[in-house]
Design a protein around this motif. Structure first.
Motif, short mmCIF file in Angstrom:
data_model
loop_
_atom_site.label_atom_id
_atom_site.label_comp_id
_atom_site.label_asym_id
_atom_site.label_seq_id
_atom_site.Cartn_x
_atom_site.Cartn_y
_atom_site.Cartn_z
N LEU A 1 -44.65 19.98 -72.31
CA LEU A 1 -45.52 18.95 -71.74
C LEU A 1 -45.64 17.76 -72.68
CD1 LEU A 1 -47.35 18.00 -69.50
CD2 LEU A 1 -49.15 19.44 -70.42
N LEU A 2 -45.86 18.02 -73.97
CA LEU A 2 -45.95 16.92 -74.94
C LEU A 2 -44.64 16.16 -75.05
CD1 LEU A 2 -48.10 18.38 -77.86
CD2 LEU A 2 -48.71 16.54 -76.28
N SER A 3 -43.53 16.85 -74.94
CA SER A 3 -42.23 16.20 -75.00
C SER A 3 -42.10 15.17 -73.88
CB SER A 3 -41.13 17.25 -74.90
OG SER A 3 -39.87 16.64 -74.90
N ILE A 4 -42.52 15.52 -72.69
CA ILE A 4 -42.48 14.58 -71.57
C ILE A 4 -43.44 13.42 -71.80
CG2 ILE A 4 -43.10 14.30 -69.12
CD1 ILE A 4 -41.95 17.12 -68.68
N LEU A 5 -44.67 13.73 -72.20
CA LEU A 5 -45.67 12.68 -72.39
C LEU A 5 -45.26 11.69 -73.48
CD1 LEU A 5 -48.91 14.83 -72.05
CD2 LEU A 5 -47.96 13.22 -70.38
N GLU A 6 -44.56 12.15 -74.48
CA GLU A 6 -44.11 11.25 -75.55
C GLU A 6 -42.96 10.35 -75.10
OE1 GLU A 6 -43.42 13.97 -78.74
OE2 GLU A 6 -45.58 14.19 -79.12
N ARG A 7 -42.20 10.77 -74.13
CA ARG A 7 -41.06 9.98 -73.66
C ARG A 7 -41.43 8.96 -72.58
NH1 ARG A 7 -39.39 14.13 -76.06
NH2 ARG A 7 -37.33 14.39 -76.97
N LEU A 8 -42.51 9.22 -71.86
CA LEU A 8 -42.95 8.26 -70.85
C LEU A 8 -43.56 7.05 -71.56
CD1 LEU A 8 -44.52 10.72 -68.26
CD2 LEU A 8 -42.55 9.22 -67.87
N GLU A 9 -43.13 5.86 -71.20
CA GLU A 9 -43.57 4.65 -71.90
C GLU A 9 -44.84 4.04 -71.31
OE1 GLU A 9 -40.21 2.05 -71.81
OE2 GLU A 9 -38.97 3.42 -72.98
N GLU A 10 -45.11 4.29 -70.05
CA GLU A 10 -46.21 3.64 -69.36
C GLU A 10 -47.56 4.25 -69.76
OE1 GLU A 10 -42.45 3.21 -67.37
OE2 GLU A 10 -43.53 4.99 -67.94
N GLU A 11 -48.62 3.46 -69.61
CA GLU A 11 -49.97 3.95 -69.91
C GLU A 11 -50.51 4.84 -68.80
OE1 GLU A 11 -51.80 3.66 -72.73
OE2 GLU A 11 -49.92 2.85 -73.52
N ILE B 1 -37.18 4.42 -63.79
CA ILE B 1 -36.42 5.27 -62.88
C ILE B 1 -36.44 6.75 -63.31
CG2 ILE B 1 -34.19 4.98 -64.00
CD1 ILE B 1 -33.04 4.71 -61.11
N ALA B 2 -36.68 7.01 -64.58
CA ALA B 2 -36.63 8.38 -65.10
C ALA B 2 -37.73 9.24 -64.49
CB ALA B 2 -36.75 8.38 -66.61
N LYS B 3 -37.36 10.48 -64.13
CA LYS B 3 -38.30 11.49 -63.65
C LYS B 3 -38.11 12.72 -64.52
CE LYS B 3 -38.11 10.24 -58.78
NZ LYS B 3 -37.75 10.69 -57.45
N TYR B 4 -39.19 13.39 -64.83
CA TYR B 4 -39.14 14.62 -65.61
C TYR B 4 -39.65 15.76 -64.76
CZ TYR B 4 -38.52 11.37 -69.45
OH TYR B 4 -38.04 10.38 -70.27
N VAL B 5 -38.93 16.85 -64.79
CA VAL B 5 -39.29 18.04 -64.02
C VAL B 5 -39.81 19.08 -64.99
CG1 VAL B 5 -38.43 19.86 -62.50
CG2 VAL B 5 -37.49 17.54 -62.32
N LEU B 6 -40.96 19.65 -64.69
CA LEU B 6 -41.56 20.67 -65.54
C LEU B 6 -42.04 21.82 -64.65
CD1 LEU B 6 -42.38 21.48 -68.41
CD2 LEU B 6 -44.54 20.28 -68.04
N MET B 7 -41.57 23.02 -64.97
CA MET B 7 -41.98 24.20 -64.22
C MET B 7 -43.26 24.79 -64.84
SD MET B 7 -40.01 24.71 -61.69
CE MET B 7 -40.56 26.34 -61.21
#
Length: 135
Positions: free
Chosen positions: A94-104, A124-130
């Motif tokens: 989860l932190l890995s995704i949150l660190e890569r998203l640039e938007e607030e 355009i990037a989407k992250y999938v997390l199960m």
């Protein structure tokens, strides 16, 4: 480096087309709460629990030492009738995704506790997390 000429797998087969709940969350507030919850999540398979409700998102973790509970405001764009929904995640992913998203402000797409979640910003990037199974 060597270029491999093969067809990339079709990801549409693993992504559900219908997202039933769509939420907007302030990324930094969520990231801070996940970091706090991760301190005690190390005893429980690195699991933090996100409990989505109509106006708030509760972030929690528990271990034999104690528990952590925090709240982040959430705006539900659609799917209010499907809430509340509780999901467990490995905090490192989860932190890995949150660190890569640039938007607030980020968008989280949910369906049910056993289906993938879609995390995205304006790009355009989407992250999938199960999610992990909760007991």
């Amino acid at each position: 480096t060597q270029l491999i000429a093969q067809k990339f797998p079709d990801i549409s087969s693993i992504l559900k087309e219908k997202i039933e709940i769509n939420c907007l969350v302030e990324k930094n507030a969520l990231k801070d709460m996940v970091r706090k919850a991760s301190i005690l999540a190390k005893d429980a398979a690195n699991r933090v629990v996100l409990d989505f409700d109509k106006e708030k998102l509760l972030v929690s973790s528990a271990s034999s030492v104690g528990n952590v509970l925090g709240e982040v405001s959430v705006k539900v764009k659609w799917g209010n009738e499907k809430l509340p929904i509780k999901l467990g995640f490995n905090y490192a992913y989860l932190l890995s995704i949150l660190e890569r998203l640039e938007e607030e402000i980020i968008e989280i797409g949910l369906t049910d506790p056993e289906s993938q979640t879609i995390w995205k910003g304006d790009k355009i990037a989407k992250y999938v997390l199960m999610p992990m199974k909760l007991r």
